[in-house]
Motif scaffolding. Structure first.
Motif, PDB file in Angstrom:
ATOM      1  N   MET A  44       0.817  -1.205   0.000  1.00  0.00           N
ATOM      2  CA  MET A  44       0.000   0.000   0.000  1.00  0.00           C
ATOM      3  C   MET A  44       0.856   1.263   0.000  1.00  0.00           C
ATOM      4  N   THR A  45       2.147   1.134   0.427  1.00  0.00           N
ATOM      5  CA  THR A  45       2.972   2.332   0.515  1.00  0.00           C
ATOM      6  C   THR A  45       3.201   2.960  -0.840  1.00  0.00           C
ATOM      7  N   ASP A  46       3.055   2.151  -1.940  1.00  0.00           N
ATOM      8  CA  ASP A  46       3.253   2.749  -3.246  1.00  0.00           C
ATOM      9  C   ASP A  46       2.133   3.705  -3.611  1.00  0.00           C
ATOM     10  N   LEU A  47       1.044   3.703  -2.823  1.00  0.00           N
ATOM     11  CA  LEU A  47      -0.050   4.624  -3.075  1.00  0.00           C
ATOM     12  C   LEU A  47       0.070   5.912  -2.261  1.00  0.00           C
ATOM     13  N   LEU A  48       1.117   6.009  -1.437  1.00  0.00           N
ATOM     14  CA  LEU A  48       1.312   7.248  -0.697  1.00  0.00           C
ATOM     15  C   LEU A  48       1.616   8.387  -1.661  1.00  0.00           C
ATOM     16  N   ALA A  97      -5.867  17.938  -5.572  1.00  0.00           N
ATOM     17  CA  ALA A  97      -6.135  19.048  -4.663  1.00  0.00           C
ATOM     18  C   ALA A  97      -7.254  18.731  -3.681  1.00  0.00           C
ATOM     19  N   LEU A  98      -7.001  19.064  -2.420  1.00  0.00           N
ATOM     20  CA  LEU A  98      -7.995  18.966  -1.356  1.00  0.00           C
ATOM     21  C   LEU A  98      -8.336  20.372  -0.906  1.00  0.00           C
ATOM     22  N   GLY A  99      -9.585  20.783  -1.092  1.00  0.00           N
ATOM     23  CA  GLY A  99     -10.040  22.099  -0.689  1.00  0.00           C
ATOM     24  C   GLY A  99     -10.736  22.025   0.655  1.00  0.00           C
ATOM     25  N   VAL A 100     -10.215  22.763   1.637  1.00  0.00           N
ATOM     26  CA  VAL A 100     -10.810  22.801   2.979  1.00  0.00           C
ATOM     27  C   VAL A 100     -11.532  24.135   3.124  1.00  0.00           C
ATOM     28  N   GLU A 101     -12.828  24.098   2.987  1.00  0.00           N
ATOM     29  CA  GLU A 101     -13.629  25.324   2.951  1.00  0.00           C
ATOM     30  C   GLU A 101     -13.600  26.038   4.299  1.00  0.00           C
ATOM     31  N   HIS A 102     -13.364  27.350   4.243  1.00  0.00           N
ATOM     32  CA  HIS A 102     -13.328  28.124   5.488  1.00  0.00           C
ATOM     33  C   HIS A 102     -13.938  29.506   5.248  1.00  0.00           C
ATOM     34  N   ARG A 112      -3.916   9.280   1.098  1.00  0.00           N
ATOM     35  CA  ARG A 112      -3.496   8.166   0.248  1.00  0.00           C
ATOM     36  C   ARG A 112      -4.611   7.766  -0.705  1.00  0.00           C
ATOM     37  N   GLU A 113      -5.835   7.710  -0.206  1.00  0.00           N
ATOM     38  CA  GLU A 113      -6.972   7.365  -1.061  1.00  0.00           C
ATOM     39  C   GLU A 113      -7.244   8.468  -2.070  1.00  0.00           C
ATOM     40  N   LEU A 114      -7.120   9.715  -1.639  1.00  0.00           N
ATOM     41  CA  LEU A 114      -7.305  10.836  -2.553  1.00  0.00           C
ATOM     42  C   LEU A 114      -6.275  10.787  -3.676  1.00  0.00           C
ATOM     43  N   HIS A 115      -5.038  10.515  -3.319  1.00  0.00           N
ATOM     44  CA  HIS A 115      -3.966  10.406  -4.307  1.00  0.00           C
ATOM     45  C   HIS A 115      -4.226   9.247  -5.259  1.00  0.00           C
ATOM     46  N   ALA A 116      -4.643   8.099  -4.714  1.00  0.00           N
ATOM     47  CA  ALA A 116      -4.918   6.933  -5.547  1.00  0.00           C
ATOM     48  C   ALA A 116      -6.072   7.207  -6.505  1.00  0.00           C
ATOM     49  N   ALA A 117      -7.112   7.893  -6.018  1.00  0.00           N
ATOM     50  CA  ALA A 117      -8.244   8.220  -6.875  1.00  0.00           C
ATOM     51  C   ALA A 117      -7.821   9.160  -7.990  1.00  0.00           C
TER      52      ALA A 117
END
Length: 230
Positions: free
Chosen positions: A1-5, A183-188, A213-218
């Motif tokens: 799974m580390t290859d998905l980091l 990109a991960l957008g954290v709304e503020h 990791r899941e975001l990167h894999a997706a």
């Protein structure tokens, strides 16, 4: 799974790592007011995520009779004076940073604030949080141009397409997406969209390395699908 980091995680600062936007706004109100003008919340909201030189030109249009560099220096000093009393860390940000560091994931701070402010925040973190810093005075083009995020990946020696960028503003997210990062957008302070090429969340509280990791894999699966379709 580390290859998905992710190869690295690239972090915005104002509004993402620290909640300094109110400090910036208060400083803008005071500066414009000192020249007899008025600065509203709507005015301040238009500058969230923008480069400081652009912001300075807007302030000049509101009557601030100072050079762009002097405006930037004045506002930065005012914000840092407030931060010297209290740094308003964003909930969940340092916790996620600490988990990334423990896992050996490289990190870079990618901010449009100038370097002296960026280094103040980096030094205030109680652990070695970042491998590299890209500040507003390090790049020619401010966000939403992709230069800052491309530079962050370059300094870490990784492909930006294998990075996750954490942002809170529309210009910042546009910069990260244009660079090719996931990109991960954290709304503020500024509203974000659900269909603008990034994943939207309302908080970093509870966000873990497994989530990135899941975001990167997706993101990687999406790029592979686009390649297949083309």
């Amino acid at each position: 799974m580390t290859d998905l980091l992710p190869a690295a995680v690239l972090w915005d600062m104002d509004g993402t790592l620290v909640d300094t936007e109110p400090y910036w706004f208060e400083s803008q109100v005071a500066l414009v007011g000192s020249f007899g003008g008025t600065w509203t919340k709507a005015d301040g909201d238009t500058l969230i995520g923008s480069g400081l030189w652009h912001s300075s030109r807007v302030l000049q249009q509101h009557g601030v009779d100072m050079s762009e560099d002097d405006i930037i220096d004045h506002l930065t000093t005012a914000v840092l004076e407030r931060c010297a009393v209290h740094i308003p860390w964003r909930p969940g940000a340092k916790e996620l940073l600490a988990e990334l560091r423990a896992a050996g994931v490289p990190t870079a701070l990618v901010t449009m604030s100038i370097r002296r402010m960026a280094l103040f925040m980096v030094d205030a973190i109680e652990f070695d949080a970042f491998d590299a810093v890209v500040a507003g005075d390090d790049v020619e083009h401010a966000k939403p141009h992709p230069e800052a995020y491309l530079r962050g990946a370059e300094l870490l020696g990784v492909d930006v397409a294998d990075c996750v960028a954490v942002e809170d503003s529309v210009p910042g997210l546009a910069s990260a997406v244009a660079a090719g990062a996931v990109a991960l957008g954290v709304e503020h302070h500024a509203p974000l969209a659900d269909d603008a090429g990034y994943v939207r969340r309302t908080t970093l509280v509870g966000t873990t390395l497994a989530d990135l990791r899941e975001l990167h894999a997706a993101g990687r699966r999406l790029r592979e699908q686009r390649t297949t379709d083309s």
